[in-house]
Scaffold this motif. Sequence first.
Motif, PDB file in Angstrom:
ATOM      1  N   MET A  40       0.817  -1.217   0.000  1.00 48.51           N
ATOM      2  CA  MET A  40       0.000   0.000   0.000  1.00 48.51           C
ATOM      3  C   MET A  40       0.854   1.272   0.000  1.00 48.51           C
ATOM      4  O   MET A  40       0.320   2.380  -0.087  1.00 48.51           O
ATOM      5  N   ARG A  41       2.162   1.075   0.155  1.00 45.73           N
ATOM      6  CA  ARG A  41       3.097   2.205   0.240  1.00 45.73           C
ATOM      7  C   ARG A  41       2.677   3.178   1.340  1.00 45.73           C
ATOM      8  O   ARG A  41       2.528   4.387   1.120  1.00 45.73           O
ATOM      9  N   ILE A  42       2.503   2.613   2.521  1.00 48.04           N
ATOM     10  CA  ILE A  42       2.080   3.392   3.677  1.00 48.04           C
ATOM     11  C   ILE A  42       3.161   3.303   4.754  1.00 48.04           C
ATOM     12  O   ILE A  42       3.721   2.231   4.980  1.00 48.04           O
ATOM     13  N   SER A  43       3.473   4.418   5.368  1.00 43.07           N
ATOM     14  CA  SER A  43       4.506   4.449   6.407  1.00 43.07           C
ATOM     15  C   SER A  43       3.901   4.101   7.768  1.00 43.07           C
ATOM     16  O   SER A  43       2.679   4.057   7.928  1.00 43.07           O
ATOM     17  N   GLN A  44       4.780   3.884   8.736  1.00 46.43           N
ATOM     18  CA  GLN A  44       4.309   3.624  10.097  1.00 46.43           C
ATOM     19  C   GLN A  44       3.506   4.817  10.616  1.00 46.43           C
ATOM     20  O   GLN A  44       2.476   4.628  11.273  1.00 46.43           O
ATOM     21  N   GLN A  45       3.958   6.010  10.311  1.00 41.83           N
ATOM     22  CA  GLN A  45       3.251   7.211  10.762  1.00 41.83           C
ATOM     23  C   GLN A  45       1.862   7.304  10.137  1.00 41.83           C
ATOM     24  O   GLN A  45       0.890   7.658  10.813  1.00 41.83           O
ATOM     25  N   GLN A  46       1.774   7.000   8.850  1.00 41.77           N
ATOM     26  CA  GLN A  46       0.480   7.056   8.175  1.00 41.77           C
ATOM     27  C   GLN A  46      -0.468   5.987   8.722  1.00 41.77           C
ATOM     28  O   GLN A  46      -1.653   6.243   8.919  1.00 41.77           O
ATOM     29  N   LEU A  47       0.052   4.787   8.969  1.00 42.88           N
ATOM     30  CA  LEU A  47      -0.775   3.724   9.535  1.00 42.88           C
ATOM     31  C   LEU A  47      -1.222   4.089  10.943  1.00 42.88           C
ATOM     32  O   LEU A  47      -2.372   3.846  11.316  1.00 42.88           O
ATOM     33  N   ALA A  48      -0.332   4.696  11.708  1.00 35.89           N
ATOM     34  CA  ALA A  48      -0.690   5.122  13.067  1.00 35.89           C
ATOM     35  C   ALA A  48      -1.834   6.130  13.026  1.00 35.89           C
ATOM     36  O   ALA A  48      -2.795   6.028  13.806  1.00 35.89           O
ATOM     37  N   ALA A  49      -1.744   7.081  12.113  1.00 35.93           N
ATOM     38  CA  ALA A  49      -2.803   8.093  11.996  1.00 35.93           C
ATOM     39  C   ALA A  49      -4.117   7.461  11.557  1.00 35.93           C
ATOM     40  O   ALA A  49      -5.184   7.796  12.085  1.00 35.93           O
ATOM     41  N   ALA A  50      -4.055   6.524  10.608  1.00 31.96           N
ATOM     42  CA  ALA A  50      -5.279   5.900  10.082  1.00 31.96           C
ATOM     43  C   ALA A  50      -5.932   4.948  11.077  1.00 31.96           C
ATOM     44  O   ALA A  50      -7.150   4.809  11.097  1.00 31.96           O
ATOM     45  N   THR A  57       3.771   1.087  18.922  1.00 33.65           N
ATOM     46  CA  THR A  57       3.096  -0.219  18.893  1.00 33.65           C
ATOM     47  C   THR A  57       3.218  -0.851  17.515  1.00 33.65           C
ATOM     48  O   THR A  57       3.477  -2.056  17.393  1.00 33.65           O
ATOM     49  N   ILE A  58       3.064  -0.061  16.474  1.00 36.87           N
ATOM     50  CA  ILE A  58       3.203  -0.581  15.110  1.00 36.87           C
ATOM     51  C   ILE A  58       4.630  -1.085  14.897  1.00 36.87           C
ATOM     52  O   ILE A  58       4.843  -2.156  14.313  1.00 36.87           O
TER      53      ILE A  58
END
Length: 145
Positions: A40-50, A57-58
């Motif tokens: 998905m080309r998603i960073s840890q920060q982006q996943l945390a926000a979503a 934790t991620i």
Amino acid sequence: MSAKAFALLLLISSDSPDSMAPQENWTAVAAALTVRMATMRISQQQLAAASGISVATIRVLQRGIGNRRVQDSTLVAISTALDWPAEHLLEVLLGQPALSSQPFSVGGLLASTCGRSGEIVAVLLRIEQHLETIARHLSQRGPIT
């Protein structure tokens, strides 16, 4: 201890709730999470926000370290943020992914194969990075005459 007492002890211990509890495979969760994030080309920060889950934790989940128990609701929030069914990471953790009810994905396939899946994911990600570097170099050279 007599043989009869030993056999009884074995019988009791094999029926204990602890021996019947499913094994948790945090390596499989790490592999599934890493592959899905890369896809998905998603960073840890982006996943945390979503997902509403902390980056720390991620990061722990991506390392596959099972010495810290993560709440089921955390795995549900991350699954949902990654466009998986809510129970997906729980099923991966317990080694019971319902692959038939989900669309096929390489991440799900790798996560369902226990053992060395984390290593496989790491190699695949390195290959992808090398391919991107090669493509970038080729695009900078221009056409071959």
